[in-house]
Design an enzyme around this catalytic site. Structure first.
Site, mmCIF file in Angstrom:
data_model
loop_
_atom_site.group_PDB
_atom_site.id
_atom_site.type_symbol
_atom_site.label_atom_id
_atom_site.label_comp_id
_atom_site.label_asym_id
_atom_site.label_seq_id
_atom_site.Cartn_x
_atom_site.Cartn_y
_atom_site.Cartn_z
ATOM 1 N N PHE A 12 0.857 -1.112 0.050
ATOM 2 C CA PHE A 12 0.024 -0.195 0.345
ATOM 3 C C PHE A 12 1.216 1.016 0.073
ATOM 4 O O PHE A 12 0.885 1.904 -1.086
ATOM 5 C CB PHE A 12 -0.989 -0.125 1.332
ATOM 6 N N ASP A 33 9.806 -7.375 -3.225
ATOM 7 C CA ASP A 33 8.353 -7.302 -3.440
ATOM 8 C C ASP A 33 7.465 -8.741 -3.327
ATOM 9 O O ASP A 33 7.964 -9.777 -4.644
ATOM 10 C CB ASP A 33 7.282 -7.146 -3.493
ATOM 11 N N TYR A 153 4.743 -7.722 16.928
ATOM 12 C CA TYR A 153 5.194 -6.667 15.796
ATOM 13 C C TYR A 153 5.597 -5.855 16.080
ATOM 14 O O TYR A 153 6.705 -4.982 15.519
ATOM 15 C CB TYR A 153 4.050 -6.235 15.201
ATOM 16 N N LYS A 157 10.010 -4.054 15.756
ATOM 17 C CA LYS A 157 9.972 -3.433 14.585
ATOM 18 C C LYS A 157 10.922 -2.660 15.458
ATOM 19 O O LYS A 157 12.223 -2.217 15.046
ATOM 20 C CB LYS A 157 9.047 -1.731 13.897
#
Ligand code: UDP
Length: 325
Positions: A12, A33, A153, A157
């Site tokens: 996105f 990707d 998550y 990060k």
């Protein structure tokens, strides 16, 4: 010539970044990707872009690509590839920290080898909710007591950020971090659980909007084009080893208010249904803490400024949904 490498370029956010980067004919852009979370039809997207001659791509994972390249060299690396979304992360439970950190180390190595600047897309969730939702870069990152998948998550990060910043301290690595706040806009998929595509689709179908909990959660929605501008400005002007909040504090809203705005702007007959998200996504789904950014560091140091208000963000999502129907 700028040789630019973008991981997650067909996601996105990535698809909007690529659109911007290929406009400059001095840029040579290579995308990697694996399409695992891509919301776009790549063939159609490339047709719409007009198959720019300065864009090439490899459909594979970051690690596969980094292992296979020998002589490729880049000046700039944007690292966007990641699992994503409050529902999207759930199938990756237990594996996320390793995959996020592995990708980050591969890119640190590639950036160091090429002497490229690395811009890493982290998450505003590293703040664990800041202070009543207010998140400034000076605040500590808070690890909550309850171990959730969403937290895995954020910790992945944060671990990636830490590796980048500390490698910068002890080597010549050139790198910056961005922490985006609720990116929204055309091409975002409702599949990951994201709220705006869900509310707009529900409104179009005159179905009740599924407001989770009591709808008082605070978020600051940031137009994807503003986030892309923040990314490019971070690449150009970001101080090495620094992290920047990229989010629009003026678009701060509670989710119930967002639902009413969507109903109004779509002229829908929908009502509101207060829903427990665990009944949709299962018991592992967790709500994030409230979050909205202090954006002055990015504005002062990068010359970044958000341009799109909340209604424009919603209207652009509506326009995209109309195109698809
Ligand atoms: N949300 C909601 N209904 C939905 C989907 C999401 O009320 O159908 C809420 C969700 O609980 C959260 C907010 O909208 O408070 C933003 O959710 P999103 O998944 O877009 O982003 P994040 O939770 O990662 O901030």
């Amino acid at each position: 010539m700028n040789r630019i490498f973008v991981t997650g370029g067909f996601g996105f956010l990535g698809s909007h970044l690529i659109e911007e980067l290929v406009k400059d004919s001095d840029n040579r852009v290579h995308v990697v990707d694996n399409l695992s979370t891509s919301p776009i039809n790549v063939e159609r997207y490339l047709d719409e872009l007009g198959h720019p001659s300065n864009l090439t791509y490899s459909i594979c994972s970051v690690n596969e690509y980094c292992r296979s390249v020998n002589n490729e060299t880049f000046d700039q690396i944007y690292h966007l590839a990641s699992v994503v979304g409050p529902a999207g992360v759930l199938p990756h439970a237990g594996k996320m920290i390793k995959s996020i950190v592995d990708d980050t180390y591969s890119l640190i190595e590639l950036a160091a080898k090429c002497n490229a600047k690395l811009v890493d897309v982290s998450t505003s969730e590293v703040y664990g909710g800041g202070q009543d939702g207010y998140c400034t870069e000076d605040y500590p990152k808070i690890v909550p007591a309850k171990t959730t998948i969403r937290m895995e998550y954020a910790i992945g990060k944060l671990a990636g950020e830490t590796a980048i910043i500390n490698t910068h301290k002890v080597s010549n690595l050139k790198a910056c971090i961005i922490r985006p706040f609720n990116i929204a806009g055309p091409r975002q998929s409702g599949k990951g659980g994201f709220v705006l595509p869900r509310f707009v689709t529900q409104s179009f179908n005159n179905e009740p909007l599924t407001v989770f909990g009591n709808g008082k959660q605070i978020r600051a929605f940031t137009h994807v084009k503003d986030t892309v501008d923040g990314l490019i400005k971070t690449m150009k002007h970001g101080r090495q080893g620094e992290a920047y909040n990229i989010g629009n504090p003026e678009n701060k809203t509670i989710i119930l208010e967002l639902a009413y705005r969507v109903i109004k702007l779509t002229k829908s007959k929908s009502g509101i249904a207060f829903v427990d998200p665990k009944t949709i996504y299962g018991p592992l789904y967790e709500e994030a803490n409230d979050k909205y950014p202090e954006a002055s560091k990015a504005m002062k140091e990068l010359g970044w400024k958000y341009r799109y208000d909340i209604d424009k963000v919603i209207l652009d999502v509506i326009e995209e949904c109309l195109k698809q129907t």
